[in-house]
Design an enzyme around this catalytic site. Structure first.
Site, PDB file in Angstrom:
ATOM      1  N   SER A   1      18.177  -7.486  26.252  1.00 25.85           N
ATOM      2  CA  SER A   1      19.552  -7.788  25.612  1.00 25.85           C
ATOM      3  C   SER A   1      20.628  -7.526  26.109  1.00 25.85           C
ATOM      4  CB  SER A   1      18.510  -7.808  23.940  1.00 25.85           C
ATOM      5  OG  SER A   1      18.656  -8.456  23.404  1.00 25.85           O
TER       6      SER A   1
ATOM      7  N   ARG B   1      10.988   1.380  17.211  1.00 26.77           N
ATOM      8  CA  ARG B   1      11.283   0.412  16.142  1.00 26.77           C
ATOM      9  C   ARG B   1      10.287   0.501  14.787  1.00 26.77           C
ATOM     10  NH1 ARG B   1      14.602  -3.312  19.274  1.00 26.77           N
ATOM     11  NH2 ARG B   1      16.230  -2.002  20.731  1.00 26.77           N
TER      12      ARG B   1
ATOM     13  N   GLU C   1      11.346 -12.689  25.537  1.00 27.88           N
ATOM     14  CA  GLU C   1      12.556 -11.684  25.569  1.00 27.88           C
ATOM     15  C   GLU C   1      11.967 -10.476  26.648  1.00 27.88           C
ATOM     16  OE1 GLU C   1      15.011 -10.834  22.568  1.00 27.88           O
ATOM     17  OE2 GLU C   1      15.199  -9.186  23.554  1.00 27.88           O
TER      18      GLU C   1
ATOM     19  N   ARG D   1       3.167  -8.256  21.718  1.00 31.21           N
ATOM     20  CA  ARG D   1       4.491  -7.615  22.345  1.00 31.21           C
ATOM     21  C   ARG D   1       5.427  -7.268  21.583  1.00 31.21           C
ATOM     22  NH1 ARG D   1       8.718 -11.916  21.089  1.00 31.21           N
ATOM     23  NH2 ARG D   1       7.586 -13.171  19.675  1.00 31.21           N
ATOM     24  N   HIS D   2       4.515  -6.005  20.959  1.00 29.46           N
ATOM     25  CA  HIS D   2       5.371  -5.043  20.070  1.00 29.46           C
ATOM     26  C   HIS D   2       5.183  -3.907  20.180  1.00 29.46           C
ATOM     27  CE1 HIS D   2       7.853  -8.812  18.510  1.00 29.46           C
ATOM     28  NE2 HIS D   2       8.776  -7.362  18.694  1.00 29.46           N
TER      29      HIS D   2
ATOM     30  N   GLU E   1       8.980  -1.988  13.468  1.00 33.60           N
ATOM     31  CA  GLU E   1       8.790  -3.048  13.704  1.00 33.60           C
ATOM     32  C   GLU E   1       7.550  -3.591  12.287  1.00 33.60           C
ATOM     33  OE1 GLU E   1       9.621  -5.290  15.351  1.00 33.60           O
ATOM     34  OE2 GLU E   1      10.912  -4.218  17.263  1.00 33.60           O
TER      35      GLU E   1
ATOM     36  N   ARG F   1       7.478  -4.891  28.624  1.00 34.26           N
ATOM     37  CA  ARG F   1       7.526  -5.965  28.986  1.00 34.26           C
ATOM     38  C   ARG F   1       7.946  -6.336  29.984  1.00 34.26           C
ATOM     39  NH1 ARG F   1      10.361  -8.913  23.616  1.00 34.26           N
ATOM     40  NH2 ARG F   1       9.165  -7.675  21.985  1.00 34.26           N
TER      41      ARG F   1
HETATM   42  P1  AMO Z   1      16.887  -5.212  21.836  1.00 34.94           P
HETATM   43  O1  AMO Z   1      16.988  -4.864  20.759  1.00 34.94           O
HETATM   44  O2  AMO Z   1      17.022  -6.726  21.996  1.00 34.94           O
HETATM   45  O3  AMO Z   1      18.573  -4.766  22.474  1.00 34.94           O
HETATM   46  O4  AMO Z   1      16.036  -4.249  23.219  1.00 34.94           O
HETATM   47  C1  AMO Z   1      16.064  -4.139  24.040  1.00 34.94           C
HETATM   48  C2  AMO Z   1      14.400  -4.906  24.651  1.00 34.94           C
HETATM   49  O5  AMO Z   1      13.427  -3.683  24.913  1.00 34.94           O
HETATM   50  C3  AMO Z   1      12.523  -4.541  24.731  1.00 34.94           C
HETATM   51  N1  AMO Z   1      12.068  -4.245  23.479  1.00 34.94           N
HETATM   52  C4  AMO Z   1      10.862  -4.209  22.465  1.00 34.94           C
HETATM   53  N2  AMO Z   1       9.592  -3.735  23.811  1.00 34.94           N
HETATM   54  C5  AMO Z   1       8.504  -3.444  22.766  1.00 34.94           C
HETATM   55  N3  AMO Z   1       8.190  -2.728  21.050  1.00 34.94           N
HETATM   56  C6  AMO Z   1       9.382  -3.708  20.723  1.00 34.94           C
HETATM   57  N4  AMO Z   1       9.339  -2.169  19.176  1.00 34.94           N
HETATM   58  C7  AMO Z   1      10.287  -3.398  20.996  1.00 34.94           C
HETATM   59  N5  AMO Z   1      11.792  -4.231  21.081  1.00 34.94           N
HETATM   60  C8  AMO Z   1      12.695  -3.992  21.534  1.00 34.94           C
HETATM   61  C9  AMO Z   1      12.166  -5.563  24.453  1.00 34.94           C
HETATM   62  C10 AMO Z   1      13.762  -6.178  24.143  1.00 34.94           C
HETATM   63  O6  AMO Z   1      14.646  -7.466  25.228  1.00 34.94           O
HETATM   64  N6  AMO Z   1      21.159  -1.983  22.393  1.00 34.94           N
HETATM   65  C11 AMO Z   1      20.318  -3.742  23.332  1.00 34.94           C
HETATM   66  C12 AMO Z   1      20.419  -3.043  24.268  1.00 34.94           C
HETATM   67  C13 AMO Z   1      21.855  -3.393  25.006  1.00 34.94           C
HETATM   68  O7  AMO Z   1      22.698  -4.554  24.359  1.00 34.94           O
HETATM   69  O8  AMO Z   1      22.115  -2.460  26.366  1.00 34.94           O
HETATM   70  C14 AMO Z   1      18.824  -3.045  22.314  1.00 34.94           C
HETATM   71  O9  AMO Z   1      18.375  -2.451  22.168  1.00 34.94           O
HETATM   72  O10 AMO Z   1      12.415  -6.344  26.049  1.00 34.94           O
END
Ligand code: AMO
Ligand code: ATP
Length: 434
Positions: free
Chosen positions: A360, A211, A357, A219-220, A213, A408
């Site tokens: 998802s 990502r 979070e 937390r990212h 970001e 996380r």
């Molecule tokens: P989402 O984008 O919410 O959902 O990602 C799911 C979970 O992944 C973790 N996460 C991260 N952790 C650390 N750094 C990041 N940049 C980061 N981005 C995401 C979070 C988040 O809740 N396809 C959907 C999932 C689904 O519906 O099955 C998805 O990717 O804990």
């Protein structure tokens, strides 16, 4: 493999060869000690200067801290030694000399900044409290795999170089693939659905997601580990059950199998697995409760995404893990199914830890025509996703799943301040190596 005895297994009354890192050198004059460290623990090596060969004493005591050495000698009980046993060396071999100028102190006596630690992970991991985090990380992944297996889910791995994004265009890392535009995958979302729709039915994947970001936050990560599940003939409620089971299984495994590591981290007393039956609040209830805390400057209205302060206020209010269900369709991705009775409402859910979070997920749109219409509503070109949508024409069962952020989970389970502490070699805006 080198023939040697782990320090923890060196039995008094035997001769043994132990090998590892020079943790400490204590020279008291006539007598001197090396504390030798390996993966199993530490052992004392005794040098009685008057009674030993000068060369041996010189070699042994000339060594610098963190050098790798091998020592052969008699193992004896010695109550004054840190572990109650010591080795009187007959031979000492310096395997790898360490520069006396260490960039960080593995004994932990001198604190180091996180960035210094990450630049020198090999030395950083020599600290028991750092190693404990990664031992626990491995145990969590083991327990999660086992729980998925109990649920008859098959482990899969899917491509990380892809043609299309799924989780929002701005967070994609573009790459060039033989002259064509491609991306690092943000989520195994579409692939896991395509496999759940074959008669494999239930799948899971533990793998990297990428990502781009925008923000540098505690937390990212730009490369994170996603724990994904997808199940055919499941609805959102079933997917929530699985997410909850997996999270609880991780805590239980750590409580059961990582007592020493929890002790090392100072968590042995307080560590507890959460009870199953996480509360499930609707999005509507969540915004009402956040507004009622009075913690936000502006009241939230239906359709708003939850700001970080709102999540924190609600987390404090609920006091443990909880789900937020029935999100507005508008703020959930195209693959999430809407409720039959109300198109504004989606079956999407999040699993929250009071701090952030974790998950998802949701039930997926499995009806071909509705899926294609959903792309158009979100301003996406369905033609680009034809490889995915066309499989919905050949018998696609209802299905649901989720993505759980691996780091996380580790971070919240251990109360780490920064998500980077849960990754060996984190990727963030400033960090592309090591
Ligand atoms: P989402 O984008 O919410 O959902 O990602 C799911 C979970 O992944 C973790 N996460 C991260 N952790 C650390 N750094 C990041 N940049 C980061 N981005 C995401 C979070 C988040 O809740 N396809 C959907 C999932 C689904 O519906 O099955 C998805 O990717 O804990
Ligand atoms: P010096 O008199 O020059 O210090 P020495 O050979 O007489 O040398 P000792 O008096 O035997 O040394 O011990 C020095 C210190 O080391 C003491 O505090 C003693 O308790 C400690 N010591 C001695 N042997 C051991 C051992 N095997 N393990 C741990 N500590 C020890």
């Amino acid at each position: 493999m080198q023939d040697r005895t782990y320090t923890a297994d060196a039995e008094p009354g035997e001769s043994a060869t132990v090998a590892g890192w020079v943790h400490e050198i204590r020279d008291l004059g006539g007598i001197a000690f090396i504390i030798l460290r390996d993966v199993s623990g530490k052992i004392q090596i005794k040098f009685e200067k008057d009674e030993m060969d000068d060369d041996l004493v010189e070699t042994g005591l000339g060594v610098s801290r963190e050098s790798v050495i091998s020592v052969t000698g008699d193992v004896e009980e010695e109550p004054r030694a840190p572990t109650g046993v010591e080795v009187t060396p007959e031979s000492v071999e310096i395997i790898s000399d360490a520069d006396p100028e260490l960039p960080l102190d593995p004994s932990g006596k001198v604190d180091a900044e996180l960035s210094t630690r990450l630049d020198n992970r090999t030395l950083d991991l020599r600290k028991p409290e750092v190693q404990a985090v990664f031992t626990i990380r491995a145990e969590i992944l083991r327990a999660v795999r086992e729980r998925f297996r109990d649920l008859r889910a098959t482990e899969i791995t899917t491509p990380k170089i892809v043609a299309t994004g799924t989780e929002g265009g701005t967070e994609l890392f573009p790459i060039t693939y033989f002259g064509e535009e491609a991306f690092m995958n943000q989520s195994p979302q579409l692939f896991k659905q395509l496999i759940a729709g074959s008669n494999v039915e239930r799948v899971f994947e533990i793998g990297p997601i990428f990502r781009a970001e925008e923000h540098n936050t505690p937390r990212h990560l730009n490369e994170a580990t996603s724990i994904d599940f997808e199940g055919a003939f499941c609805d959102q409620s079933d997917a929530m059950d699985v997410a909850e089971e997996v999270v609880v299984a991780a805590y239980e495994a750590v409580a059961e199998n990582c007592a020493d590591e929890l002790e090392t981290l100072g968590l042995a007393e307080e560590f507890e697995a959460p009870d199953e039956g996480f509360p499930r609040l609707s999005y509507e209830e969540a915004i009402e409760r956040i507004n009622a805390t009075g913690e936000l400057d502006e009241q939230l209205v239906w359709g708003d995404d939850l700001p970080t302060e709102g999540e924190k206020a609600l987390g404090d209010d609920v006091g443990g893990h909880y789900f937020i269900t029935d999100w507005p369709s508008e703020i959930k991705p195209f693959y999430i199914m809407d409720h039959d009775e109300d198109e504004q409402l989606s079956t999407g859910f999040d699993l929250m830890h009071p701090r952030m979070e974790l998950v998802s997920g949701g039930q997926r749109e499995h009806r071909h025509d509705e899926l294609v219409a959903g792309f158009e509503q979100q301003g996406l070109d369905p033609d680009q996703f034809e490889y995915y949508t066309k499989m919905f024409k050949y018998g696609m069962p209802p299905h649901a799943g989720f993505g759980l952020g691996g780091e996380r989970l580790i971070m919240t389970l251990l109360g780490l301040d920064n998500i980077r502490e849960a990754v060996l070699f984190p990727r963030d805006r400033q960090r592309l190596s090591p």
